[in-house]
Design a protein around this motif. Sequence first.
Motif, short mmCIF file in Angstrom:
data_model
loop_
_atom_site.label_atom_id
_atom_site.label_comp_id
_atom_site.label_asym_id
_atom_site.label_seq_id
_atom_site.Cartn_x
_atom_site.Cartn_y
_atom_site.Cartn_z
N TYR B 161 53.22 60.46 1.18
CA TYR B 161 52.91 59.87 2.40
C TYR B 161 51.86 60.49 3.04
N LYS B 301 59.92 62.61 3.93
CA LYS B 301 59.62 61.67 2.80
C LYS B 301 60.84 60.69 2.75
N CYS B 302 62.01 61.29 3.16
CA CYS B 302 63.21 60.16 2.99
C CYS B 302 62.99 59.14 4.38
N ASP B 305 60.47 56.67 2.96
CA ASP B 305 61.21 55.95 1.84
C ASP B 305 62.05 54.95 2.52
N LYS B 308 60.16 52.08 4.12
CA LYS B 308 59.72 50.78 3.10
C LYS B 308 60.56 50.09 2.47
N SER B 309 62.02 50.65 2.73
CA SER B 309 63.07 49.96 1.96
C SER B 309 63.72 48.91 2.52
#
Lengths: 509, 509
Positions: B161, B301-302, B305, B308-309
């Motif tokens: 990202y 990152k988490c 993520d 985007k989830s």
Amino acid sequence: MSAHGPWGPLPLPAFLQRRAFSKTRTKGLQLDDVNPHVRNAQYAVRGELAIKSEQYRAQLHRGEGKQLPFDSVISANIGNPQQLDQQPITFFRQVASLLENPLLLEKEDVLKNSLGYKPDVIQRARKLLDDVKSVGAYSQSQGAPGIRQSVAEFIERRDGYTADPANIYLCAGASSGVNALMTVICATPQTGILVPIPQYPLYTATLSLLNAQLVPYYLDESRNWGTSVESIKTALQEAKGRGVDVRAVVVINPGNPTGGSLIAEDITAVLEMAAQEKLVVLADEVYQTNVFEGKFLSFKKCLRDLQKSKKNSDGRFDNVELASLHSISKGMIGECGHRGGYYEMVGFDPEVVAQIYKFVSIMLCAPVIGQCFVEMMVNPPREGEPSYQLYKKEYDTIYQNLHDRARALYAAFRDMEGVECQNPQGAMYLFPKVRLPRKAIDAAKKAGKSPDDFYCLEMLDATGICTVPGSGFGQEEGTFHFRTTFLAPGVDWVDRIAEFHKKFMDQHR
Amino acid sequence: MSAHGPWGPLPLPAFLQRRAFSKTRTKGLQLDDVNPHVRNAQYAVRGELAIKSEQYRAQLHRGEGKQLPFDSVISANIGNPQQLDQQPITFFRQVASLLENPLLLEKEDVLKNSLGYKPDVIQRARKLLDDVKSVGAYSQSQGAPGIRQSVAEFIERRDGYTADPANIYLCAGASSGVNALMTVICATPQTGILVPIPQYPLYTATLSLLNAQLVPYYLDESRNWGTSVESIKTALQEAKGRGVDVRAVVVINPGNPTGGSLIAEDITAVLEMAAQEKLVVLADEVYQTNVFEGKFLSFKKCLRDLQKSKKNSDGRFDNVELASLHSISKGMIGECGHRGGYYEMVGFDPEVVAQIYKFVSIMLCAPVIGQCFVEMMVNPPREGEPSYQLYKKEYDTIYQNLHDRARALYAAFRDMEGVECQNPQGAMYLFPKVRLPRKAIDAAKKAGKSPDDFYCLEMLDATGICTVPGSGFGQEEGTFHFRTTFLAPGVDWVDRIAEFHKKFMDQHR
């Protein structure tokens, strides 16, 4: 979460209200949530003007500055010599290169024959590696013992009085030392510290952060920005009257932003007052080699002289607490980016020193290569040693250039209408006073700026020269100053200021 | 200075009393005058044991330690690899030597032929000098732009990202970043921050200094010191109940002192809770390359993520505020003495970031050579580049040695009576739990020590090995731990601990 009083719901306590409000807001942390002491802190040296000057610089760099009335930006706002093309001193950097890559020491021949590393460079690198083992390892929180020993020997040579390495703390530039000392001293919101006005804004900013009381005392502009003990005493009495628990007095010598250099009588008077009032003396002596007139006199030497003198027959000076600071960022060394410095704590209670130790240990240690620069600063090549000649030449050239530019600026200021400037005595700054015409003050008001901010912004816009308005350091009500360094190479830029000033005065007459 | 009430003189307010007392004292500043928040701060990593171990070391060095039951002192108390003979990585130090002495770049031939400086070393030095001009100049307070750009590219490669250099702040080691972030967040004495227990004591010490509330949450020792969101929620509710305004949650991953490494589910759960409760997440990720099991997963990152989830269909994760920290002191680089690090601020209100900027500008800038080490850490030689092979070999050897020693220590702890230790997953530490016999606890009490302090002191006296008692990090009531690094060379010293432990248990059985 709500409570009821006899007339309906009670208001929530303030901190719970804030949480309640925040539920309707997108961020957990908004400006009004931020530590109010951070919000209140001001630090003009890197403020609005500095940011605008960086934008101009970027614009010119991108080739988009053709419509600007200048072709270069001159950062006269901050004492950053190597950003302004001052060359580092060769000896220091040669040693540093060996500290960073000690494998080079195994190639002594190559270094000497092909790269010109003199034997004393190699010897010094070996000594410093012996002191710190590796510049990549944490040192003791107080600083590497061998380096503190060198500092103690330097102080002894300078003052003629012994110094104890146990009382010397290495720090990440003097700023970090000031922060440690002030943090330990500022015990309550009523604690106050006497700070000269004008001052380097580190002091007022740190007092804001620590939620302690600024007790300002005014320097005497008419006497080359000397320290008037009467003015300190007045400030002290006034502060006591409003319930402030005054614990320390800051003296910056040579002065920042004033460029003044204190005479022995002023220093002695401060120490006498400190003894009487049991104030800790914080002596910011980072410009101790930037002295153009007379000889630098340290607070430590004056204190020891007093302690030996008849004045001390009742022992009144025996317990004066003095912390004096020095730095690798200034002087002819100018290694700001390496963040090195030291402070010596004289006469402090060992239990207080232990608290300082604990405080600095939380941040582990000062940068170790910066510590090594401190060692080299206090122990440079000496006469007869292989690197001495070059060292001396470089040192003297930097000193001479600083002095020449200081004089050129001073001469220009003296010729400018409505400008008064004290004779440059030391440090890296001039702090001229500008009598601004009423029309300029009105224009500033209209622009929502203080008059000196307005003047400096106009100067930046017209010339690309970035200075700092007097309000960033403090000045007597109704007077306006600005601070400029005399570090930028050449003296041509001085004319830019003179030309701007003339136009400004004509425009607002 | 005295006031009169209807029944005689009123007591003076406390701060005036202090001045009154001090007139009968020799010093202006004594322990009880010192900032109480400094007095309350504790920092065990450099506390009593560390000082005693230094005394032993000095004793041995002077040849006066013949009666001691050991012939060397092993500093397993602090993650200081290069003090323990870890060699610095050649590429980094070669570049640093050129940054310190750029005149060497004019001797490119000599460097290449006689000193083995590869072309990418020279190229990197030129790039970094272009970024900073001189390592002796102050940089922007936030850090040199070119270096922040490199950091952003590294984060992008690591996480997949994008990262914005404008949100990256270079700092003097992660400690200094934590200090800036916590200072801005801690607005009132009711402000609280969730901190894992056990924790690196920087967090509790900083909360003490800022006079803010520690909100401890316990890590789950049975699950390799994982983060239990239930435990965080319990701590949060309890704190809210007593009026604490909880604003942030600290997570240390991989863990210090625990050596644990978080799984994705734990990280996600923390972010979900932070979103719901509008807490700032402070992710201390300085051990991100010290991972022995699985792959490091960053909070950034988490978070991306999650954003985007499907879980984010209502946008609940859009405004999570995350600051993640990294450092040059740990990993395989181990350049503690250079004081370098960075933090990325994701999702913060720009006005809050501006306050951070102002705060860090008061201390001017992070050490510039440390900033350059940050750049090299995040952008090391790549496959195919001239320095890659040596870099890879050095890096892998350090990693392997750390892992080998971690396993040797772990095996030894597993064999020791009454000792439990979690599988080493990462960081530089093991944090075994020791079940101490009643007699040992009584002996500690008699000696005026906590049982784990007593155990570690006995270990130091018997073996010369300096560790840190669990109480320095926090531990569940009634349990006793100690932290040891696995940095000291060799594995023989592990036997010294096993032998001591056996004797200790026998003595106090």
